[in-house]
Structure formats: structure tokens, C-alpha cells
Design a protein around this motif. Sequence first.
Motif, PDB file in Angstrom:
ATOM      1  N   ARG A  41       0.814  -1.217   0.000  1.00  0.00           N
ATOM      2  CA  ARG A  41       0.000   0.000   0.000  1.00  0.00           C
ATOM      3  C   ARG A  41       0.850   1.270   0.000  1.00  0.00           C
ATOM      4  N   LYS A  42       2.110   1.152   0.365  1.00  0.00           N
ATOM      5  CA  LYS A  42       3.007   2.311   0.405  1.00  0.00           C
ATOM      6  C   LYS A  42       3.535   2.675  -0.986  1.00  0.00           C
ATOM      7  N   PHE A  43       3.249   1.817  -1.967  1.00  0.00           N
ATOM      8  CA  PHE A  43       3.787   2.015  -3.307  1.00  0.00           C
ATOM      9  C   PHE A  43       2.680   1.845  -4.343  1.00  0.00           C
ATOM     10  N   SER A  44       2.990   2.224  -5.555  1.00  0.00           N
ATOM     11  CA  SER A  44       2.073   1.985  -6.663  1.00  0.00           C
ATOM     12  C   SER A  44       2.484   0.688  -7.348  1.00  0.00           C
ATOM     13  N   VAL A  45       2.020  -0.427  -6.781  1.00  0.00           N
ATOM     14  CA  VAL A  45       2.374  -1.747  -7.309  1.00  0.00           C
ATOM     15  C   VAL A  45       1.529  -2.034  -8.545  1.00  0.00           C
ATOM     16  N   ASN A  46       2.210  -2.347  -9.651  1.00  0.00           N
ATOM     17  CA  ASN A  46       1.524  -2.574 -10.920  1.00  0.00           C
ATOM     18  C   ASN A  46       1.492  -4.032 -11.354  1.00  0.00           C
ATOM     19  N   LEU A  47       2.284  -4.877 -10.694  1.00  0.00           N
ATOM     20  CA  LEU A  47       2.380  -6.268 -11.132  1.00  0.00           C
ATOM     21  C   LEU A  47       2.904  -7.137  -9.996  1.00  0.00           C
ATOM     22  N   ILE A  48       2.364  -8.355  -9.895  1.00  0.00           N
ATOM     23  CA  ILE A  48       2.897  -9.385  -8.995  1.00  0.00           C
ATOM     24  C   ILE A  48       3.641 -10.398  -9.863  1.00  0.00           C
ATOM     25  N   VAL A  49       4.920 -10.605  -9.564  1.00  0.00           N
ATOM     26  CA  VAL A  49       5.725 -11.590 -10.293  1.00  0.00           C
ATOM     27  C   VAL A  49       6.016 -12.763  -9.354  1.00  0.00           C
ATOM     28  N   LEU A  50       5.711 -13.965  -9.806  1.00  0.00           N
ATOM     29  CA  LEU A  50       5.999 -15.168  -9.034  1.00  0.00           C
ATOM     30  C   LEU A  50       7.224 -15.844  -9.625  1.00  0.00           C
ATOM     31  N   THR A  51       8.249 -16.051  -8.795  1.00  0.00           N
ATOM     32  CA  THR A  51       9.462 -16.692  -9.294  1.00  0.00           C
ATOM     33  C   THR A  51       9.225 -18.164  -9.630  1.00  0.00           C
ATOM     34  N   HIS A  52       8.253 -18.772  -8.972  1.00  0.00           N
ATOM     35  CA  HIS A  52       7.843 -20.137  -9.280  1.00  0.00           C
ATOM     36  C   HIS A  52       6.533 -20.430  -8.560  1.00  0.00           C
ATOM     37  N   GLY A  53       6.023 -21.648  -8.760  1.00  0.00           N
ATOM     38  CA  GLY A  53       4.660 -21.928  -8.320  1.00  0.00           C
ATOM     39  C   GLY A  53       4.493 -22.579  -6.974  1.00  0.00           C
ATOM     40  N   HIS A  54       5.526 -22.654  -6.147  1.00  0.00           N
ATOM     41  CA  HIS A  54       5.375 -23.266  -4.825  1.00  0.00           C
ATOM     42  C   HIS A  54       4.603 -22.345  -3.891  1.00  0.00           C
ATOM     43  N   LEU A  55       3.778 -22.956  -3.056  1.00  0.00           N
ATOM     44  CA  LEU A  55       2.801 -22.175  -2.288  1.00  0.00           C
ATOM     45  C   LEU A  55       3.431 -21.203  -1.293  1.00  0.00           C
ATOM     46  N   ASP A  56       4.663 -21.498  -0.810  1.00  0.00           N
ATOM     47  CA  ASP A  56       5.275 -20.537   0.117  1.00  0.00           C
ATOM     48  C   ASP A  56       5.634 -19.242  -0.590  1.00  0.00           C
ATOM     49  N   HIS A  57       5.647 -19.256  -1.917  1.00  0.00           N
ATOM     50  CA  HIS A  57       5.935 -18.050  -2.689  1.00  0.00           C
ATOM     51  C   HIS A  57       4.680 -17.450  -3.327  1.00  0.00           C
ATOM     52  N   CYS A  58       3.616 -18.215  -3.411  1.00  0.00           N
ATOM     53  CA  CYS A  58       2.451 -17.686  -4.136  1.00  0.00           C
ATOM     54  C   CYS A  58       1.115 -17.926  -3.435  1.00  0.00           C
ATOM     55  N   GLN A  59       1.145 -18.280  -2.157  1.00  0.00           N
ATOM     56  CA  GLN A  59      -0.118 -18.551  -1.470  1.00  0.00           C
ATOM     57  C   GLN A  59      -1.004 -17.307  -1.378  1.00  0.00           C
ATOM     58  N   ASN A  60      -0.396 -16.132  -1.389  1.00  0.00           N
ATOM     59  CA  ASN A  60      -1.179 -14.888  -1.295  1.00  0.00           C
ATOM     60  C   ASN A  60      -1.411 -14.218  -2.636  1.00  0.00           C
ATOM     61  N   ALA A  61      -1.062 -14.878  -3.717  1.00  0.00           N
ATOM     62  CA  ALA A  61      -1.155 -14.238  -5.031  1.00  0.00           C
ATOM     63  C   ALA A  61      -2.584 -13.801  -5.352  1.00  0.00           C
ATOM     64  N   ALA A  62      -3.541 -14.694  -5.181  1.00  0.00           N
ATOM     65  CA  ALA A  62      -4.933 -14.355  -5.505  1.00  0.00           C
ATOM     66  C   ALA A  62      -5.431 -13.218  -4.615  1.00  0.00           C
ATOM     67  N   TYR A  63      -5.128 -13.305  -3.323  1.00  0.00           N
ATOM     68  CA  TYR A  63      -5.583 -12.287  -2.373  1.00  0.00           C
ATOM     69  C   TYR A  63      -4.996 -10.919  -2.706  1.00  0.00           C
ATOM     70  N   LEU A  64      -3.702 -10.864  -2.934  1.00  0.00           N
ATOM     71  CA  LEU A  64      -3.051  -9.577  -3.180  1.00  0.00           C
ATOM     72  C   LEU A  64      -3.416  -9.006  -4.546  1.00  0.00           C
ATOM     73  N   ALA A  65      -3.562  -9.874  -5.536  1.00  0.00           N
ATOM     74  CA  ALA A  65      -3.970  -9.392  -6.859  1.00  0.00           C
ATOM     75  C   ALA A  65      -5.341  -8.733  -6.790  1.00  0.00           C
ATOM     76  N   ASP A  66      -6.231  -9.332  -6.015  1.00  0.00           N
ATOM     77  CA  ASP A  66      -7.573  -8.761  -5.851  1.00  0.00           C
ATOM     78  C   ASP A  66      -7.516  -7.463  -5.049  1.00  0.00           C
ATOM     79  N   ALA A  67      -6.760  -7.455  -3.954  1.00  0.00           N
ATOM     80  CA  ALA A  67      -6.695  -6.272  -3.091  1.00  0.00           C
ATOM     81  C   ALA A  67      -6.054  -5.084  -3.794  1.00  0.00           C
ATOM     82  N   LEU A  68      -5.067  -5.367  -4.652  1.00  0.00           N
ATOM     83  CA  LEU A  68      -4.325  -4.293  -5.315  1.00  0.00           C
ATOM     84  C   LEU A  68      -4.807  -4.028  -6.740  1.00  0.00           C
ATOM     85  N   SER A  69      -5.703  -4.886  -7.225  1.00  0.00           N
ATOM     86  CA  SER A  69      -6.212  -4.785  -8.603  1.00  0.00           C
ATOM     87  C   SER A  69      -5.076  -4.792  -9.620  1.00  0.00           C
ATOM     88  N   VAL A  70      -4.204  -5.800  -9.491  1.00  0.00           N
ATOM     89  CA  VAL A  70      -3.058  -5.918 -10.388  1.00  0.00           C
ATOM     90  C   VAL A  70      -2.986  -7.336 -10.948  1.00  0.00           C
TER      91      VAL A  70
END
Length: 209
Positions: A41-70
Amino acid sequence: MEIHRIVCGNVNCYIVAENGNAILIDTGRKKYREKVLKQCRKFSVNLIVLTHGHLDHCQNAAYLADALSVPIAMHEKDRNLIPDNRMQLLSAKTFLGKIVLSVSLQSFEKDVLDVFEPTVYLKDGDNLSAYGVDARVVEMPGHTNGSIGLKIGDGLFVGDALMNMFFPTVAMLYMDEKMMKQSARQISGMGKLKIYFGHGKPVNNRTWI
């Protein structure tokens, strides 16, 4: 260029900001979602990049993409890990690696990864300047089929292609050992860089193999 490391247990997420724009690299586990969102929220985040598909790196992807509309970006070869991280079989050789593998497999069995559909599929050489950050995608398979890193300035974000859980080393867990070693050699050949791990503190690049 600003690099902000967000420590989420033993996993790192990174916000990289440039001229008022930012990208988020990896998202951490569910218990840290509000911590990561607060930093985003402190920045203008335009994209979420996942280095790979393991859940410890992407478990919040859906939540954050929705919250930030990115949008969410990753390599297409890791698409099969969503929602089932068991779709690419991992191996380990070292004693520590086998311990980490055991813990990881237990996590794959019991933890839930919210299903999401990546909007952007990345490949080697892609540039993310359209999202406000001059970042180049580097394919570094081995830990998973679709593992990628980002070369940003004099930094290289490697996900789990390299690890610094206990000490800096190649990936202790891998889907393909030969590819993992090839990626490690590739990283070594990229010269003087700061390596930003998915696990552990940054170090200078070195000969990894």
C-alpha cells in the motif's frame, strides 16, 4: 531504484520501486498476507511476479492481486503447480535438503493454495518496463520447470534457484538436478551482482557450482 525486502517467516517477498512505480516479487504464505499488503500500500504496485509456483511463494497471489487490482505474472511451465504443488516431483541429496524436502512435502499435502489464473506468462528476455520497473526476466529452471528470476540493475532476484536458508548454496530441492546446476552456472556467469534469495539474506554473486 528502491528494493524493499519483506521477511515472511523463512520466505522473502520483495517490492522493487522505480520512479513511483513498483512490482511485487513473490507473495509469501497466508499468515503474512496483511503484512505484505500493508507494505504494498506504500507504493504503486503494478504487477505481482511469481518466481515459481510453490505455495510458500504464491499462497497470497490471488488475495493480493484482488486487493491491489493488479495482474499476476509467472512462467507457463509452472502453471500445473496451481493448485497442486505435487505435480512436479522434488528431490534432494544433502542431509539438510532432505529435511527441508520432508517439511515441504508435508506442507504441500495440508496447505491450501487459492486457485488463480495468471494474466501474464513470462519468458526469458522479457522486460517489465511496461509496468514501470526496468526488470529483465531470466529463466532459471531446475528447482521447478518454470522457475524464473529478475535482473534489476545490479541485483538478481533468483527465487529458489539458489538458497540461503542455512548458508548460500544451489537449490537444495529440485525437480531436475541437471537443469538446476545449469541455472546455477548461468547465474555465476552473470558476473558482479547482488543475489536476492527467496530464502535468506542477500549475498554477492559467486561461483555456485
